[in-house]
Design a protein around this motif. Structure first.
Motif, PDB file in Angstrom:
ATOM      1  N   SER A 155      41.088  12.392  30.927  1.00 39.23           N
ATOM      2  CA  SER A 155      41.033  11.003  30.452  1.00 39.23           C
ATOM      3  C   SER A 155      40.462  10.098  31.539  1.00 39.23           C
ATOM      4  O   SER A 155      40.601  10.364  32.737  1.00 39.23           O
ATOM      5  N   LEU A 176      39.700   6.423  27.622  1.00 37.91           N
ATOM      6  CA  LEU A 176      38.927   7.422  26.890  1.00 37.91           C
ATOM      7  C   LEU A 176      39.496   8.804  27.172  1.00 37.91           C
ATOM      8  O   LEU A 176      39.951   9.080  28.292  1.00 37.91           O
ATOM      9  N   ILE A 179      37.155  13.789  28.060  1.00 35.83           N
ATOM     10  CA  ILE A 179      35.991  13.599  28.928  1.00 35.83           C
ATOM     11  C   ILE A 179      35.847  14.809  29.848  1.00 35.83           C
ATOM     12  O   ILE A 179      36.703  15.057  30.701  1.00 35.83           O
ATOM     13  N   VAL A 215      33.707  12.711  23.665  1.00 39.21           N
ATOM     14  CA  VAL A 215      34.513  11.594  24.168  1.00 39.21           C
ATOM     15  C   VAL A 215      35.137  10.823  23.019  1.00 39.21           C
ATOM     16  O   VAL A 215      34.494  10.553  22.004  1.00 39.21           O
TER      17      VAL A 215
END
Length: 327
Positions: A155, A176, A179, A215
């Protein structure tokens, strides 16, 4: 009495040694920080773009650059009185965590708009046109930015806040997920050498989109205070720039009720959302938009390699992220 005096003397000696050690460690930290900063600037060929007068650092890892200049051209230069860098974390030449704070930042807004190759058209419109008409030719303020990448849950968290004199303030928190390290490396490469972005080629661009397609947005909370802008609008009813030929004189909001309802929002909630947005645009103050995401929302449609439904319109975003809008 004698023993007490000896104790005080010993404490004074220990204090002096500690202070001296801290000062020495500070000098060492400053030398290391200067080498790292100068090395970064040189390796990325930014010597003509980033300039600073001095740097100081503490043994705890905080560095402060003073009198920083970000040179766009001879006519456009962003100045920062002090730039504080802390919590820097680098893994395999990739920055995965950092906190930045600026003080006394000045941005030559009009000069940047006029700059050749700027993203704005030669005859600005929309927000740019309006803000220039209100006299925001140079903007001053301060801001902070913190970025952290967690390899365990893959994240990325970004937090920023700041204020602009006679305009307003903002605060944002973004998280987000999903990732991959490749995404962080790709963003770092483009950010470190923007000129390389145009040399990636079509195949590399597609690969980059596929990498980004994993993502997902997990959280976004945004507050914007436009009090200063609204106050200036009331004081300056006439814009210094003439209206575009054929332009509509009717104010149009960023979204309407039909857009929200078609996207899936209940009519009553759509009206409440519009009331908050319209009130903020008209009267100023603080607008808060907070997501309430149950399952992280993808940024890109993996099949079509285009923005997902949540990011094709404001209405779609508000519905897909279950965002609450308040004023």
């Amino acid at each position: 009495m004698a023993s007490k005096s000896k104790l005080l003397a010993a404490a004074a000696v220990v204090g002096a040694v500690a202070v001296g050690g801290w000062i020495y460690a500070g000098h060492q930290a400053t030398a290391i920080a200067r080498d790292q900063i100068d090395g970064f600037i040189t390796r990325n060929e930014l010597g003509d773009k980033i300039q600073y007068a001095d740097v100081s650092a503490t043994p705890l890892g905080t560095a402060v650059l003073s009198d920083v200049r970000l040179v766009v051209s001879s006519d456009a230069m962003v100045s920062i009185g002090a730039l504080r860098i802390s919590d820097l974390k680098v893994e395999k030449d990739v920055v995965v965590g950092v906190s930045l704070e600026t003080e006394h930042m000045e941005i030559p807004y009009l000069a940047l708009v006029r700059e050749k190759g700027s993203p704005w058209p030669s005859r600005p419109d929309g927000f740019v046109r309006s803000s220039l008409g209100l006299g925001y030719t140079v903007v001053r303020g301060q801001m902070s930015l913190a970025v952290r990448y967690d390899d365990l849950d893959r994240s990325l968290t970004l937090e920023s806040k700041g204020d602009v004199e006679d305009a307003g303030a903002w605060a944002v928190k973004l998280r987000l997920t999903e990732i991959q390290r490749d995404v962080v490396a790709l963003v770092h490469k483009i950010a470190g050498s923007p000129g390389d972005a145009g040399q990636l080629g079509f195949a590399a661009l597609i690969q980059g989109l596929q990498t980004l397609s994993t993502v997902r947005l997990a959280e976004l909370e945004l507050t914007v205070d436009n009090t200063g802008i609204i106050e200036r609008e009331r004081k300056v009813p006439d814009r210094s720039l003439p209206p575009e030929e054929g332009a509509s004189v009717t104010a149009v909001g960023p979204v309407d009720e039909d857009d929200l309802v078609r996207a899936g929002m209940a009519p009553s909630e759509a009206r409440e959302t519009l009331r908050a947005i319209d009130g903020w645009l008209t009267n100023g103050g603080i607008l808060r938009v907070a997501s309430n995401i149950d399952k992280p929302v993808p940024l890109i449609d993996r099949q079509r390699l285009e923005p997902s439904a949540a990011f094709q319109s404001l209405a779609g975003y508000l519905v897909e992220t279950k965002s609450a809008v308040s004023h």
